[in-house]
Design an enzyme around this catalytic site. Structure first.
Site, PDB file in Angstrom:
ATOM      1  N   GLY A 211       0.838  -1.209   0.000  1.00  0.00           N
ATOM      2  CA  GLY A 211       0.000   0.000   0.000  1.00  0.00           C
ATOM      3  C   GLY A 211       0.862   1.243   0.000  1.00  0.00           C
ATOM      4  O   GLY A 211       2.056   1.182  -0.261  1.00  0.00           O
ATOM      5  N   ASN A 212       0.269   2.399   0.275  1.00  0.00           N
ATOM      6  CA  ASN A 212       1.049   3.633   0.402  1.00  0.00           C
ATOM      7  C   ASN A 212       0.368   4.567   1.397  1.00  0.00           C
ATOM      8  O   ASN A 212      -0.699   4.245   1.929  1.00  0.00           O
ATOM      9  CB  ASN A 212       1.242   4.293  -0.968  1.00  0.00           C
ATOM     10  CG  ASN A 212      -0.072   4.639  -1.618  1.00  0.00           C
ATOM     11  OD1 ASN A 212      -0.822   5.462  -1.120  1.00  0.00           O
ATOM     12  ND2 ASN A 212      -0.370   3.997  -2.741  1.00  0.00           N
ATOM     13  N   TYR A 213       0.995   5.699   1.659  1.00  0.00           N
ATOM     14  CA  TYR A 213       0.534   6.583   2.738  1.00  0.00           C
ATOM     15  C   TYR A 213      -0.579   7.552   2.341  1.00  0.00           C
ATOM     16  O   TYR A 213      -0.909   8.446   3.104  1.00  0.00           O
ATOM     17  CB  TYR A 213       1.711   7.394   3.279  1.00  0.00           C
ATOM     18  CG  TYR A 213       2.746   6.559   3.982  1.00  0.00           C
ATOM     19  CD1 TYR A 213       2.421   5.844   5.125  1.00  0.00           C
ATOM     20  CD2 TYR A 213       4.055   6.489   3.504  1.00  0.00           C
ATOM     21  CE1 TYR A 213       3.371   5.074   5.781  1.00  0.00           C
ATOM     22  CE2 TYR A 213       5.006   5.732   4.150  1.00  0.00           C
ATOM     23  CZ  TYR A 213       4.661   5.021   5.289  1.00  0.00           C
ATOM     24  OH  TYR A 213       5.601   4.272   5.933  1.00  0.00           O
ATOM     25  N   ALA A 279      -3.580   7.560  -5.408  1.00  0.00           N
ATOM     26  CA  ALA A 279      -2.182   7.107  -5.425  1.00  0.00           C
ATOM     27  C   ALA A 279      -2.236   5.607  -5.718  1.00  0.00           C
ATOM     28  O   ALA A 279      -2.296   4.782  -4.797  1.00  0.00           O
ATOM     29  CB  ALA A 279      -1.534   7.390  -4.083  1.00  0.00           C
TER      30      ALA A 279
END
Ligand code: CTP
Length: 409
Positions: A211-213, A279
């Site tokens: 995943g990402n932030y 994102a």
């Protein structure tokens, strides 16, 4: 901005009621016509005589005048007003408003009001942070009310925390800005816009993902502001801890890039344009392990395969009259990289936000953007709240749409 506006100022039982007198004075100074409505609890904190002297009108608090039986029509008041401000709004009044309780003139008027309603809560910090109050506030926002967040500071209880009614000057400023935006920002009535937001999660095994932030805040702010300006919004959201307020937002929750891709290709042809803030994970595990991967060795190799590029696909299928906006988050060669993406994905314009900028990008509530369009025109904006950034992006989006509709102008 407020000259000649008919405003109902509702005052409820809170020590901050004294500040309502200052608020009233400021509104009158702006040449607004103000009708004060007060609850019985409100009268314990400030006298109707003060408010009547400041507003130049009798203060209303009851349905009937005891002396002559005159009836105060909440319907007439509700339709008369251009705006209603409830300041201070107690926890009790907030709870009643969410439930549609109308056991006083202020509440019945609220239910009859067709105008924008601004609410400035004031209470002790624990009352304010209580889940009941917080869910009432969320619900009132869903009902279209605008909440003027309380400030943090010393409270009447002697405790320190969030719950102080916002200062009268700041309340007036927010209302002024509301009308300024309404009168100067372009509307998108009848337009349908697709928005992608948040991160995507790519499954590795039953308990892990890539995943990402991304917090999704930028995309959700854009969706809310689009809807506030009259658009119907399809919001395709990755896993985020956010809720939508406006009923004209059709939220579709997805987890993976593949699912976002499928929903986007299905809905984009039905829309007048899209704003791609998500994102999206560029790669996903080539194979999802059906069982939890055990720790067996010091190193592990995960084979990844490229995910579909959703924005590029939208660029490929875009009709001439559709507007496509992309976002770019860069750490180096920012403008150069953004221009490459603008061209490659056939965006009409790209919003560049930097990760190196303080207060911008992931997680934060503020953002600093640069917009670059296909004519290589560049517009640099100062650091702003994500809500204000959303308005700037939408202004550009609306202008691009107008340009496509009327190419000669
Ligand atoms: N985007 C998308 N689908 C992807 C990757 C990106 O829709 N698979 C969109 C993003 O929502 C954004 C724009 O494309 O509007 C640029 O995204 P970004 O992650 O900055 O660019 P990438 O093309 O992934 O390039 P890189 O990660 O190499 O910088």
């Amino acid at each position: 901005m407020l000259k000649g506006k008919k405003i109902i100022l509702g005052i409820t039982g809170s020590i901050a009621a004294y500040k309502a007198a200052f608020l009233l004075r400021l509104l009158v100074k702006e040449e607004a016509e103000v009708q004060v409505l007060i609850t019985n609890a409100g009268k314990e904190f400030i006298t109707p005589a003060t408010l009547s002297a400041l507003s130049g009108r009798p203060v209303l608090g009851t349905f009937f005048e005891t002396g002559d039986g005159t009836w105060h029509s909440h319907v007439d008041l509700g339709t008369w007003a251009d705006a209603m401000i409830i300041a201070p709004a107690s926890a009790n009044t907030l709870a009643k408003m969410t439930a549609g309780v109308c056991d006083n003139l202020l509440l019945t008027t609220y239910l009859s009001a067709r105008c924008p309603v601004f609410i400035a809560p004031a209470m002790d910090l624990d009352m304010f942070s209580h889940p009941a109050t917080q869910s009432n506030i969320t619900l009132l926002e869903k009902h279209g009310c605008m909440i003027i967040e309380p400030a943090t500071g010393v409270l009447a209880s002697g405790l320190h925390g969030k719950g102080r009614m916002e200062e009268p000057e700041a309340i007036v400023e927010k209302i002024r800005k509301y009308y300024l935006d309404l009168e100067t920002r372009p509307r998108l009535d009848g337009k349908r816009v697709l928005v992608t937001a948040g991160p995507t999660y790519e499954k590795i095994d039953p308990v892990r993902y890539i995943g990402n932030y991304s917090s999704g805040k930028m995309g959700f702010a854009i969706a809310e502001r689009l809807a506030a300006r009259g658009a119907i919004v399809d919001l395709i959201a990755g896993p985020v801890q956010l809720s939508v307020k406006n009923e004209n937002i059709n939220r579709i929750n997805i987890v993976s890039a593949r699912a976002m891709f499928e929903k986007s290709t299905e809905l984009f042809p039905l829309c007048d344009g899209a704003i791609m803030t998500a994102a999206v994970a560029d790669y996903a595990p080539a194979k999802i392990s059906p069982k939890k991967i055990k720790r067996k060795s010091e190193n592990i190799t995960l084979k990844l395969k490229a995910n579909p590029d959703i924005a590029a696909k939208m660029g490929e299928i875009k009709r001439d009259n559709q507007v496509l906006c992309g976002f770019a988050l860069e750490t180096d060669n920012e403008e150069e990289n953004a221009i490459v993406k603008l061209k490659k994905k056939k965006f009409d314009f790209i919003v560049l936000n930097s990760l190196v900028e303080k207060g911008a990008g992931f997680m934060s509530d503020t953002n600093r953007i640069t917009i670059i369009d296909t004519d290589n025109k560049k517009q640099v904006f100062p650091l702003k709240s994500k809500k204000d950034v959303a308005d700037d992006v939408i202004d550009f989006f609306a202008a691009s749409m107008l340009k496509k509709e009327h190419p000669q102008t």
